[in-house]
Design a protein around this motif. Structure first.
Motif, PDB file in Angstrom:
ATOM      1  N   SER A   1     -27.493 -59.662   2.545  1.00  0.00           N
ATOM      2  CA  SER A   1     -28.154 -60.463   1.519  1.00  0.00           C
ATOM      3  C   SER A   1     -27.158 -61.397   0.838  1.00  0.00           C
ATOM      4  CB  SER A   1     -28.804 -59.552   0.472  1.00  0.00           C
ATOM      5  OG  SER A   1     -29.849 -58.805   1.028  1.00  0.00           O
TER       6      SER A   1
ATOM      7  N   THR B   1     -31.716 -63.787  -0.878  1.00  0.00           N
ATOM      8  CA  THR B   1     -32.287 -64.116   0.432  1.00  0.00           C
ATOM      9  C   THR B   1     -33.218 -63.022   0.954  1.00  0.00           C
ATOM     10  OG1 THR B   1     -30.300 -63.199   1.477  1.00  0.00           O
ATOM     11  CG2 THR B   1     -30.354 -65.570   1.091  1.00  0.00           C
TER      12      THR B   1
ATOM     13  N   SER C   1     -34.919 -63.457   8.562  1.00  0.00           N
ATOM     14  CA  SER C   1     -34.005 -63.153   7.463  1.00  0.00           C
ATOM     15  C   SER C   1     -33.050 -62.029   7.831  1.00  0.00           C
ATOM     16  CB  SER C   1     -34.803 -62.765   6.220  1.00  0.00           C
ATOM     17  OG  SER C   1     -35.536 -61.569   6.446  1.00  0.00           O
TER      18      SER C   1
ATOM     19  N   ILE D   1     -36.980 -63.616   1.149  1.00  0.00           N
ATOM     20  CA  ILE D   1     -37.653 -64.154   2.336  1.00  0.00           C
ATOM     21  C   ILE D   1     -38.233 -63.017   3.163  1.00  0.00           C
ATOM     22  CG2 ILE D   1     -37.317 -65.515   4.428  1.00  0.00           C
ATOM     23  CD1 ILE D   1     -35.034 -66.960   2.994  1.00  0.00           C
TER      24      ILE D   1
END
Length: 1023
Positions: free
Chosen positions: A929, A946, A915, A949
């Motif tokens: 992000s 995100t 990520s 994650i």
């Protein structure tokens, strides 16, 4: 560029799997990757020819100067083409060089391809720190390649020697790069070069440190000894790393810095002296070798010195000649090493005293090697001659214009060129000539596929002189960045300049070199009489021995096994440093206003009482509980101060820590041991109070002396706008300060691995714990009865694929059926001894476990905006698993978690790192992000960021760490304790065999009474 580097990485990792391809086809796949990079680089030639540059800038950490910036100009283009094109040829050569059953061949192919990718990144990186990462990558990968033959001690020693020397220089170079960055204000070569940095003592120091790294990487005296030792590697490694690519890294760095720092005092002087001296030492040592690879190895050392001298000389003409020599050396030396590999394979020897008549038996190979050697010796009309003419012309022109260093460099390199011709003639004669009194070698038939790579390199050596004008235009794009000695008549590369001084010097060096070879016998005797007064390799081994001796002495003096003394020393030093800082720097005039409330005072009193009580506790468990009170009290302070996230996390961690302490305390005595200690109690109290006051003073003064607005005040805005979350703590962990969290996760994984390696006796995880053993099945040190012994015999029979005794067959079947029909609250509850079971605990855990898991998931997914997060959720899940373990033992833990802890840790780290890195592939900075925030029909308002994650990765790592701790400090210690206590109860395999044969259990019965196993005596019943 990014796609190519990724392709190198992915293909390198895939090579072991591609070994299944027929033949050695994986090398052709690897060669295709390197060739693709060469083709892409070649497409940039028009831009480079016109003095332009291709650039790629990916922001990463611009405030620290850490950006992924790449730039390909004329210098980078030449080196990149050498790395990729010759890399492709060497990989093709490997397909025919290695046998398919070569051990570790897939690993070797992957590492060699990975090295090509790292070297490609090194010569194209514009950011100095990115370049350094690739620089150190070449050291690591070369270590793996040199040590390919892991079963040979010489290979391992040579690999370690190369790694230590080049890494030492690399670390020194890093310090120099940091200083240059601080002086210039930029971390990009393109901005540093041409910045007009004023000369200073600090700059000179930085350049000397950088040159130290270049000298170690390019094997200059006194660091040259590692390169001949590296000949323990397979010949393709020698042809690529030590002729065409890695050793060129130091030359490349010198050429890169030359336009800006060529006039800095000491820069060119150090390089000229080191280069000339290395050229002479390498040539002299090459004349004493009998191994073809060692002749070329010391010849490489000599040529590296030659290139360093001309590269460091400075000026437009010298830069042009240096880059031409880099190309020439890559062509002829790679071809020569590949030819030696063929000779070694086809004759079984590289000793020139045993080789005779090979030229007649292998005419094509002899022709290729001879042409490459002639280019190395500077014989026209080959490219080596063109480059050497340029070198001599640059030195002569500089001397004519009043530069005394031109004369020094000219005389030194001319003497080195004499030695070059002599050892070149020694190589060709030793490899291919027919020698009287030496039996002709048996040479198998030549294979065309082996000759492709060296043949193409030799063709380039022949063709390049005839297209010298085009190559000159390309190299001049770099050379023109430096001042010319005679701007009106700049030097240009050509196959013929007429009768000029440089041509005369070349002729003289060839004639004297030929004389040296002709009188090789008396010269060899002369060399034998010259003692090795200074031997760099001896200095290396002496340095290692001294380091080992000093380290052992210091360790013996300081590490005496007294933990109180270690702690006292650490704390006293800390107190001294703080007092010294206040004494010399002063305390200033800080604002020491302290805000407090009565609840905080009450909690503080509890902490103080618990801390003092801990020092007076006689029992270990009591001390752990008291320490836990201080932790819970700290959580209370967080809670009343408006930090629910911190309070929740602190309380959860404190609970999990108590469980871990209890697991360890099971194996320790209940009370603290009374040990005689040299530290008196009042000294201990004084140190304790000193540390407390020192820490308090540092915190208060540093907080009160703040002169700038802290960054934390903007975190609320950053969390909402940049991370799309209102929970500042969680967004900070997974977004704003995500790299810090990444480092902490790495530390957690390292700690878990360390604990596992110290505790586990066999493999990590539950596999060992689930192995059937002859230990009492009841667990927790229950004394075995006849049922236990029966089950042990049945288990042994099943494990050894033997018949189960008839008397036990029916009983085992009934027992298994009975257990399967028995309902229990916990799956493994029946594995505990009755006296260690608690039906209340089992019922409570059964009822709460799933709820705790749901709560942990709720904290995970709600933590972005509300109190919680991956860390807190992971700790709640860990507590749920800990409850299952405490209620049902290790079997219950294995039923609850059927995944290895290492898998959880690895998957978690992959998610977190992925990520962070995935945004880079879309042109964004790492850890950027993205989010979805919209209404979804039938679902409602959906928000997904995100960074969740990343949080899931944190969640899995925390659970994995907890599982690892529970299985190591819990399950594994249980097993070891049971084995220790029941070791005397274990029935030996001989006794079991006897019992199985006799078909009854009475033979093993006395064992439960004696609690020991006696060896079976000859002709007697076992006891």
């Amino acid at each position: 560029m990014v796609a190519l580097l990724a392709l190198f990485g992915v293909a390198s990792c895939a090579m072991p799997a591609l070994k299944r391809l027929p033949g050695n086809a994986m090398f052709y796949v690897a060669a295709a990757v390197s060739a693709a990079a060469a083709i892409w680089t070649a497409t940039l030639a028009p831009t480079v020819l016109h003095g332009g540059a291709w650039e790629l800038q990916i922001p990463w950490l611009p405030m620290l100067g850490l950006d992924l910036n790449f730039r390909i100009d004329a210098l980078s283009w030449v080196l990149a083409m050498i790395v990729t094109a010759i890399g492709a040829l060497v990989l093709i050569y490997c397909a025919s060089y290695f046998d398919r059953d070569e051990p570790g061949l897939g690993r070797f192919a992957g590492i060699l391809l990975g090295f090509a990718g790292v070297m490609f990144g090194l010569v194209t990186a514009d950011n100095i720190y990115l370049m350094f990462v690739f620089w150190e990558g070449t050291s690591i990968l070369s270590y793996l390649l040199i040590g390919h033959y892991t079963g040979r001690r010489a290979s391992r020693a040579a690999a370690m020697q190369a790694l230590l020397v080049t890494t030492f220089g690399g670390l020194a170079m890093l310090v120099g790069l940091v200083i240059v960055h601080s002086i210039s204000g930029s971390a990009n070569f393109s901005e540093i070069i041409g910045a007009g940095i004023p000369t200073s003592g600090l700059l000179i120091t930085a350049l000397m440190l950088i040159l130290l790294g270049a000298m170690t990487k390019s094997a200059l005296v006194p660091f040259h000894f590692w390169l001949p030792g590296a000949m323990a590697a397979p010949t393709p490694v020698s042809a690529y790393l030590h002729a065409a690519s890695m050793v060129k890294a130091g030359i490349y760095l010198v050429l890169r810095l030359l336009p800006e720092f060529g006039d800095v005092p000491g820069f060119r002087e150090v390089l000229i002296v080191a280069g000339v001296w290395t050229m002479l030492v390498g040539g002299w040592r090459s004349l004493r070798q009998f191994d073809l690879k060692l002749i070329l190895a010391y010849g490489t050392v000599s040529q590296l010195g030659f290139m360093t001298a001309i590269a460091g000389f400075g000026g437009r003409d010298a830069g042009l000649a240096a880059l031409a020599m880099v190309i020439g050396h890559a062509l002829f030396k790679a071809a020569l090493f590949l030819s030696v590999g063929i000779i070694d394979h086809r004759t079984g020897t590289r000793d020139i005293r045993k080789l005779s008549g090979l030229g007649r038996q292998a005419p094509v190979l002899a022709t290729i090697a001879t042409i490459a050697a002639a280019s190395m010796a500077g014989i026209p009309p080959l490219w080596g001659f063109v480059a050497k003419e340029g070198v001599f012309s640059a030195f002569i022109s500089a001397f004519e214009h009043g530069d005394a260093w031109g004369l020094v460099a000219l005389i030194g390199t001319a003497m080195g060129s004499i030695l070059t011709f002599a050892y070149t003639a020694r190589f060709v004669h030793g490899a291919f000539a027919k020698k009287p009194g030496v039996e002709e070698v048996e040479h198998t038939k030549e294979h065309a596929d082996e000759l492709i790579a060296p043949g193409l390199l030799v063709v380039a050596t022949i063709v390049f002189p005839f297209i010298a004008s085009g190559i000159d235009q390309l190299l001049a794009a770099y050379a023109d960045t430096m001042p010319a000695i005679d701007p009106a008549h700049p030097y240009h590369l050509a196959i013929w300049h007429g009768f000029e001084p440089a041509l005369g010097i070349s002729a003289i060096t060839i004639l004297i070199g030929l004389a040296l070879f002709y009188f090789r016998a008396p010269i060899a005797k002369l060399q034998a009489r010259v003692p090795d007064i200074i031997e760099s390799s001896r200095g290396y081994w002496l340095a290692l021995r001294v380091t080992d001796a000093v380290a052992a002495r210091i360790t013996a003096s300081t590490q005496r096994g007294s933990l109180p003394m270690y702690l006292a020393t650490t704390f006293v030093v800390f107190i001294g440093v703080v007092i010294g800082a206040f004494a010399f720097r002063g305390m200033g005039d800080p604002d020491l206003t302290i805000a407090w409330s009565w609840p905080q005072i009450a909690i503080l009193i509890v902490i103080v009482i618990a801390a003092f009580a801990t020092t007076r506790s006689a029992k270990r468990f009591q001390g752990v509980i008291l320490v836990g009170i201080t932790g819970y009290a700290q959580a209370a302070i967080f809670a009343i101060s408006g930090a629910p996230d911190l309070a929740t996390t602190q309380a959860l961690i404190e609970t999990l820590s108590l469980i871990v302490f209890v697991l360890v305390l099971r194996r320790l005595p209940a009370r603290h041991a009374k040990l005689q200690n040299n530290i008196r109690p009042w000294v201990r109290w004084a140190i304790g109070f000193g540390v407390a006051f020192a820490i308090a003073a540092v915190v208060l003064i540093s907080m009160g002396a703040r002169v700038a607005t802290p960054d934390g005040t903007s975190f609320a805005e950053l969390a909402l706008e940049g991370g799309h979350g209102s929970n500042i703590v969680n967004v900070t962990l997974v977004d704003i300060r995500g790299w810090d969290t990444m480092g902490e996760l790495s530390v957690l994984i390292a700690a878990a691995t360390g604990v596992a390696s110290l505790v586990y006796l066999n493999a990590r995880g539950s596999k060992h714990q689930q192995t059937t053993s002859l230990a009492p099945r009841g667990g927790f040190f229950r004394r075995p009865d006849r049922t236990t012994i029966r089950e042990s015999i049945v288990a042994s029979a099943k494990r050894r694929n033997r018949a189960i005794p008839r008397e036990l067959r029916e009983r085992d079947s009934k027992g298994a059926q009975g257990r399967s029909d028995h309902n229990v609250w916990l799956l493994a509850g029946h594995s505990l001894a009755p006296e260690h079971r608690s039906i209340v605990v089992e019922v409570v855990v059964r009822l709460l476990f799933h709820a705790m898991i749901i709560v942990s998931l709720f904290l995970l997914f709600s933590g972005h905006n509300d109190p919680g997060g991956g860390f807190a959720g992971g700790v709640v899940a860990a507590l749920a698993l800990a409850a299952r373990y405490m209620a049902g033992g290790r079997h219950e833990l294995n039923e609850a978690v059927r995944v290895d802890a290492g898998t959880l840790l690895g998957v978690g780290m992959i998610l977190a790192a992925g990520s962070a890195l995935v945004p880079m592939f879309f042109g964004h900075a790492p850890l950027t992000s993205f989010w979805v925030d919209q209404e979804v029909e039938w679902v409602g308002h959906v928000i997904f960021v995100t960074s969740t994650i990343f949080d899931i990765g944190v969640y899995l790592i925390v659970i994995g760490l907890a599982v690892d701790v529970l299985r190591s400090l819990g399950s594994e210690l249980d097993i070891q304790a049971e084995e220790q206590r029941s070791g005397r109860l274990r029935v030996s395999e001989e006794v079991l065999d006897e019992a199985e044969v006799r078909g009854h259990i009475e033979t093993a019965k006395p064992v439960t009474k004696q609690m020991q196993v006696l060896p079976k005596r000859e002709g007697k019943e076992p006891k």
